[in-house]
Design a protein around this motif. Structure first.
Motif, PDB file in Angstrom:
ATOM      1  N   ALA A 309      10.303  52.540  62.164  1.00  0.00           N
ATOM      2  CA  ALA A 309       9.688  52.043  60.838  1.00  0.00           C
ATOM      3  C   ALA A 309       8.265  51.886  61.270  1.00  0.00           C
ATOM      4  O   ALA A 309       7.552  51.937  60.419  1.00  0.00           O
ATOM      5  CB  ALA A 309      10.266  50.401  60.977  1.00  0.00           C
ATOM      6  N   GLN A 310       7.745  51.888  62.666  1.00  0.00           N
ATOM      7  CA  GLN A 310       6.357  51.677  62.832  1.00  0.00           C
ATOM      8  C   GLN A 310       5.788  52.838  62.833  1.00  0.00           C
ATOM      9  O   GLN A 310       4.824  53.157  62.164  1.00  0.00           O
ATOM     10  CB  GLN A 310       6.259  51.111  64.258  1.00  0.00           C
ATOM     11  N   GLN A 311       6.502  53.963  63.176  1.00  0.00           N
ATOM     12  CA  GLN A 311       6.056  55.363  63.054  1.00  0.00           C
ATOM     13  C   GLN A 311       5.974  55.641  61.613  1.00  0.00           C
ATOM     14  O   GLN A 311       5.145  56.491  61.252  1.00  0.00           O
ATOM     15  CB  GLN A 311       6.707  56.294  63.947  1.00  0.00           C
ATOM     16  N   LEU A 312       6.791  55.340  60.811  1.00  0.00           N
ATOM     17  CA  LEU A 312       6.554  55.806  59.530  1.00  0.00           C
ATOM     18  C   LEU A 312       5.462  55.073  58.733  1.00  0.00           C
ATOM     19  O   LEU A 312       5.020  55.582  57.746  1.00  0.00           O
ATOM     20  CB  LEU A 312       8.023  55.097  58.561  1.00  0.00           C
ATOM     21  N   VAL A 313       5.039  53.925  59.076  1.00  0.00           N
ATOM     22  CA  VAL A 313       3.649  53.223  58.538  1.00  0.00           C
ATOM     23  C   VAL A 313       2.780  54.146  58.789  1.00  0.00           C
ATOM     24  O   VAL A 313       2.022  54.400  58.002  1.00  0.00           O
ATOM     25  CB  VAL A 313       3.850  51.931  59.118  1.00  0.00           C
ATOM     26  N   PHE A 314       2.603  54.633  59.986  1.00  0.00           N
ATOM     27  CA  PHE A 314       1.222  55.518  60.265  1.00  0.00           C
ATOM     28  C   PHE A 314       1.410  56.804  59.879  1.00  0.00           C
ATOM     29  O   PHE A 314       0.468  57.316  59.502  1.00  0.00           O
ATOM     30  CB  PHE A 314       1.273  55.490  62.061  1.00  0.00           C
ATOM     31  N   ALA A 315       2.755  57.187  59.918  1.00  0.00           N
ATOM     32  CA  ALA A 315       2.819  58.676  59.296  1.00  0.00           C
ATOM     33  C   ALA A 315       2.602  58.768  57.859  1.00  0.00           C
ATOM     34  O   ALA A 315       1.774  59.825  57.418  1.00  0.00           O
ATOM     35  CB  ALA A 315       4.317  58.916  59.557  1.00  0.00           C
TER      36      ALA A 315
END
Length: 347
Positions: A309-315
């Protein structure tokens, strides 16, 4: 001495937890853990003689970090106080313990750019409202799956957790006025894109650049569009501000916030520009083959790895930063389908 594709790492050691390592006369490297995939941050102590010490960036708000700072104070400060706290930008791994630091050392002055000071306060207080509606709509338009959106929507922001408190006042840093620190005038270089008004500090007398996140030796700083400004073009700002670093001497010792001190500033600045050009070219080509959602571009930028979820935000933010740059250049256009999802097509 380690060499890697145009980058030279002059130091073979890293500071031990709770200790510091002198990397240039009067400048000490402190390394603190982070609870992320990027698992550390570099912080800096600058010896200002009898006046005391300057701290540049503070680490994230955890008990482990404050305990390690106390060990550093005991091992390094030689009984002299911290008299100033300098923060390059508002992100929690940099700003996280600024309030704790100035409270821990009464009389210490806090230095930040106006943009980073205001952004920190905006994010810190916005988090308290708990309003995620705009964020939800943003990720829907980006074409994320319902499960991905649910994971993001159910995730609370960690800013208040990562930032203990904010100092109640600050001394403004700007490119117009050098910062007098440790007997030298430090030139302040303002970079946009990764943050609003990120400050890097360069000492001509020492040929040392404290680069923060603006210039990192191995990874590119996250350049992202956020829900509050969905049409923004932070990548254009980042690329426009990077050439100022080419005006510094090639033999500058760069002290980055992640990885290790290095030489090869000009090589790295040029490599970062080429990296983003390659990403832009890949997206432009793909949009010429079929309409692309933001989510569709992830494999072009990040491969096929699974993103939490965190990486999806940044991606999502980083993908849209590249897409918006192409839109602003007039190379692609945005269309909105009946499903409300953005799709991008080459002109």
């Amino acid at each position: 001495m380690d060499r890697a594709a145009g980058i030279v790492y002059p130091l073979d050691t890293r500071p031990e937890p709770g200790h510091s390592l002198e990397v240039a006369p009067g400048i000490y490297w402190v390394r603190m853990p982070l609870p992320f995939a990027l698992n550390h941050i570099n912080l800096w102590l600058v010896d200002e003689g009898e006046d005391g010490w300057a701290v540049v960036d503070t680490g994230i708000n955890t008990r482990m970090t404050t305990d390690m700072w106390e060990q550093v104070f005991e091992a390094t400060l030689q009984g002299r106080p911290v008299t100033r706290v300098v923060v390059t930008h508002f992100h929690p791994d940099h700003m996280g313990l600024a309030g704790w630091m100035v409270r821990r050392w009464p009389g210490a002055r806090f230095h930040a750019s106006l943009g980073e000071w205001l952004m920190a306060r905006s994010v810190w207080y916005e988090v308290a409202s708990g309003n995620h509606d705009a964020r939800l709509a943003y990720y829907q338009k980006a074409g994320l799956t319902p499960d991905e959106i649910e994971g993001i929507h159910g995730r609370t922001s960690g800013y208040r957790k990562g930032v203990s408190e904010l100092p109640q006042s600050f001394t403004r840093m700007s490119r117009d006025t050098p910062l007098r620190m440790a007997g030298d005038d430090w030139q302040l270089l303002i970079g946009r894109g990764h943050a609003v008004e990120h400050v890097s500090l360069y000492s001509p007398a020492r040929r040392v650049l404290i680069s923060g996140d603006q210039v990192l030796p191995r990874i590119s700083p996250n350049i992202a569009v956020w829900p509050a400004e969905p049409d923004g073009d932070p990548l254009a700002m980042f690329l426009a501000d990077m050439p100022q670093f080419l005006e510094l001497p090639e033999d500058t010792l760069v002290l980055p916030s992640h990885d290790a001190p290095f030489h090869g500033l000009h090589f790295r600045v040029n490599a970062l520009a080429a990296h983003h050009r390659d990403r832009l070219d890949a997206i432009l080509t793909a949009c010429g083959e079929r309409p692309m959602t933001v989510r569709d571009t992830f494999p072009l930028l990040f491969g096929n790895r699974t993103l939490d979820a965190q990486q999806l935000v940044f991606a999502t933010g980083e993908a849209l930063a590249h897409i918006n740059n192409l839109v602003h250049q007039g190379l692609i256009r945005r269309e909105i389908g009946t499903d409300g999802i953005w799709r991008f097509v080459r002109r």
